[in-house]
Scaffold this active site. Structure first.
Site, PDB file in Angstrom:
ATOM      1  N   HIS A   1       0.884  -1.168   0.000  1.00  0.00           N
ATOM      2  CA  HIS A   1       0.000   0.000   0.000  1.00  0.00           C
ATOM      3  C   HIS A   1       0.916   1.210   0.000  1.00  0.00           C
ATOM      4  CE1 HIS A   1      -3.833   1.937   1.645  1.00  0.00           C
ATOM      5  NE2 HIS A   1      -2.951   2.894   1.715  1.00  0.00           N
TER       6      HIS A   1
ATOM      7  N   ASN B   1      -2.344   8.636  -1.503  1.00  0.00           N
ATOM      8  CA  ASN B   1      -2.485   7.372  -2.227  1.00  0.00           C
ATOM      9  C   ASN B   1      -1.993   7.455  -3.671  1.00  0.00           C
ATOM     10  OD1 ASN B   1      -3.841   5.514  -0.394  1.00  0.00           O
ATOM     11  ND2 ASN B   1      -5.499   7.016  -0.408  1.00  0.00           N
TER      12      ASN B   1
ATOM     13  N   CYS C   1      -2.157  13.738   2.042  1.00  0.00           N
ATOM     14  CA  CYS C   1      -1.371  13.244   3.159  1.00  0.00           C
ATOM     15  C   CYS C   1      -1.588  14.181   4.335  1.00  0.00           C
ATOM     16  CB  CYS C   1       0.100  13.204   2.776  1.00  0.00           C
ATOM     17  SG  CYS C   1       1.154  12.605   4.109  1.00  0.00           S
TER      18      CYS C   1
ATOM     19  N   HIS D   1       2.197   5.018  -0.765  1.00  0.00           N
ATOM     20  CA  HIS D   1       1.765   6.393  -0.948  1.00  0.00           C
ATOM     21  C   HIS D   1       2.746   7.118  -1.855  1.00  0.00           C
ATOM     22  CE1 HIS D   1      -1.321   7.022   2.509  1.00  0.00           C
ATOM     23  NE2 HIS D   1      -1.640   6.044   1.712  1.00  0.00           N
TER      24      HIS D   1
END
Lengths: 341, 294
Positions: B202, B244, B235, B204
């Site tokens: 995951h 993301n 963020c 960013h």
């Protein structure tokens, strides 16, 4: 991920994070030594990658506004102090075609020439080459393309004809011991032809290399490439040209630049072109980005334990300077995360 | 190689300052269901006091079309949330751990150990109800409070959550500071304790590293990737910065690598355009920026 607002004020500053993550010291410190834990991860990657900074030329040429000469010179001087070893300064093309580079002679004459730093300039033909030399240039670049349509639309001649023009430049340069860098545009796709076969890229690259270019920069001009097409293209080119003579020039128009650059360096490429603050949009996709940001490339390379000799903070400062002067937002994500917007 | 994509509308929406109308969320999720995405994280059963943007969790879960073959997991931070989720029809849930003590303290006011104890109640109840649980580990490549995070710590938390019964562990670079170097180092440590088929990343994109980091993870055998259409969700730790990674940009890369995803990029882009219009914001997806006529 839960609520965080009240805790934000206790966050580490970006300087702390950069230091911790990348083991980057204060601006005066030398490049970080390899961390013992990291040694295993650099097998297969080059120890050192040379960054070719194209912001002042490729970047500014593709910005909407024409930049005052003093600003260009100040930008180049700041970049010279950041540890970059190559900064593409300007372009000796006819001001009729590229008005943004009309001040090429003045820029070339007035920039500080730091020892150990090269300041190549674009010279599309013999006339441009002579002007460049007269202005003090000690390295030049020529631009080929792997697409007939792109060549036709851009400089109104075939690939074959353009190579003949470059041959004159390269011969003259060799006579004067002036190194020549060759660019091949549309290496991963063309805005007019679409898909470009690797064999075509090989053909043009090989011609430029055998004519005497010391390095061939393979450009993903419209940023459509992915790690898949980058790998296929490089595999083909590397059969004909030693990897030590290759560079990649990735555009970030589709967000793929860093992944493509990573693929290239995993295959042994040790030279990467980039532009401070990701200057220069894409003339083929209105509003889209173009060059990959030097700051973001540096962040990745340093995190991989690869030496570049470049000070990220100083590049960020140069980026901040030019974006303020141009009244525009940086395209560098590292800069966006680091400076309060 | 098949890579499963997980879209995170709930996560993205929860970081927006304005509340997104319930009907917009439902329409959005329905559009995503038509793209071929196999997993769409729909909402979060947290207290509306903490996350007001997710207050309509029950309505959303009950209002969306449930496409056959598509999973709609929801976040359940505690037993109460789990029970509410199941009552609303949830068939899969997620729990969030972290590799940083300080992050856990600041976020949910307890230690990592205490948070895992809370989760064990959820795990137990989920086990009884045969509901799969996905575990997230935040701050795997860096923490906004602690800075550097040791890969061994990530491996330790991941191992605990996996052995508690999570079928998959999603390793999150919460503040996007990771690079291919730190990703490789962290994954090498975690893969010693958790099989790679049970791992997801995951990433960013706060520092522009997400696709490069994801590429390295794929090269190491990871085949599940989290992303958010249009790159929704900024963020909270770096004002104005992105969060993301955009699903469109990720899918573009995967398809270019010849990796099968089952996702229709065109439909995905349309869903992204829809939600950005509804939120009156520009997409963070470069593929969409390059493709639209401005």
């Amino acid at each position: 991920m839960g609520t965080v607002p009240s805790a934000l004020k206790h966050c580490l500053s970006y300087q702390h994070l950069l230091k911790e993550q990348l083991w980057i010291g204060e601006p005066a410190a030398p490049p970080p030594a390899l961390h013992p834990e990291q040694e295993f991860q650099i097998s297969g990657l080059p120890d050192y990658v040379k960054i070719v900074e194209v912001g002042p030329r490729d970047g500014l040429q593709n910005e909407k506004v024409t930049v005052p000469t003093d600003i260009k010179i100040e930008l180049i001087n700041r970049l010279s102090k950041a540890g970059l070893s190559v900064i593409e300064a300007t372009s000796f093309v006819s001001s009729k075609w590229v008005p943004q580079m009309a001040d090429h002679t003045e820029v070339m004459r007035r920039i500080e020439r730091h020892p150990g730093v090269q300041y190549p300039v674009l010279t599309p033909n013999l006339q441009g080459f002579h002007s460049a030399i007269a202005a003090g240039a000690t390295e030049v670049s020529v631009f080929g393309a792997a697409s007939e349509s792109f060549n036709k639309m851009n400089i109104n001649c075939s690939i074959e004809e353009s190579i003949e023009k470059f041959e004159e430049v390269i011969k003259s340069a060799q006579n004067m011991n002036i190194p020549v860098r060759g660019y091949v545009s549309c290496a991963l796709g063309c805005p007019y032809e679409g898909n470009i076969i690797p064999a075509k890229v090989v053909e043009v690259s090989k011609q430029l290399y055998s004519m005497g270019c010391y390095e061939i920069s393979l450009g993903d001009t419209i940023g459509v490439g992915t790690p898949g097409s980058m790998k296929r293209m490089l595999e083909a080119v590397m059969k004909e040209i030693p990897v030590s003579a290759l560079a990649v020039h990735c555009h970030d128009t589709y967000g793929q630049a860093l992944a493509n650059i990573l693929t290239a360096i995993q295959m042994g490429v040790g030279v990467v072109d980039s532009a401070v603050a990701g200057l220069g949009g894409c003339p083929y996709a209105k509003g889209a980005t173009g060059n990959v940001a030097t700051e973001d490339v540096l962040y990745m390379l340093t995190g991989l334990g690869i030496n570049t000799g470049v000070n990220l903070y100083k590049v960020m400062e140069a980026g901040n300077f030019i974006c303020t002067a141009l009244n525009k937002k940086t395209n560098s994500k590292v800069a966006q995360a680091s400076f309060n917007v | 190689m098949v890579v499963a994509k997980r879209a995170l509308p709930w996560l993205a929406a929860s970081l927006r300052p304005n509340i997104v109308p319930t009907q917009v969320k439902i329409s959005f999720i329905n559009m995503l269901s038509e793209t071929g995405l196999p997993v769409i994280e729909a909402t979060s059963f947290v207290s509306p006091k903490w996350v007001p943007q997710m207050a309509d969790h029950t309505e959303v879960l009950q209002g969306i079309q449930k496409f056959p073959g598509v999973s709609y997991p929801v976040l359940t931070p505690n037993l109460k949330g789990f029970q509410a989720a199941v009552a609303a029809g949830a068939k899969e849930v997620s729990i969030f751990g972290a590799a940083s003590e300080l992050f856990t303290k600041k976020n949910i006011n307890c230690s990592i150990e205490e948070s895992l104890q809370r989760f064990s109640e959820v795990m137990h109840a989920a086990g009884e109800a045969s509901i799969p649980v996905r575990g997230y580990v935040s701050c795997v490549l860096g923490c906004p409070y602690e800075g550097k995070i040791a890969p061994a710590k990530v491996a330790e938390v991941s191992k605990k959550m996996y052995s508690m019964g999570c079928y998959e562990i999603s390793l999150g670079d919460t503040i996007g500071v990771g690079t291919p170097g730190s990703m490789k180092e962290m994954l090498s440590a975690v893969m010693k304790e958790v099989p790679v088929r049970a791992l997801a990343v995951h990433c960013h994109d706060t520092y522009g590293q997400a696709l490069a980091n994801t590429l390295v993870a794929l090269q190491m055998g990871v085949s599940v990737v989290d992303s958010s259409v249009a790159g929704l969700g900024g963020c909270p730790y770096a004002q104005g910065a992105s969060g993301n990674v955009a699903t469109e940009d990720l899918v573009y890369m995967l398809h270019g690598l010849g990796i099968h995803t089952g996702v229709d990029l065109q439909k995905l882009m349309e869903a992204g355009v829809f939600i950005c219009k509804a939120l009156n914001r520009r997409t963070s997806s470069k593929v969409v920026q390059a493709s639209s006529r401005l």
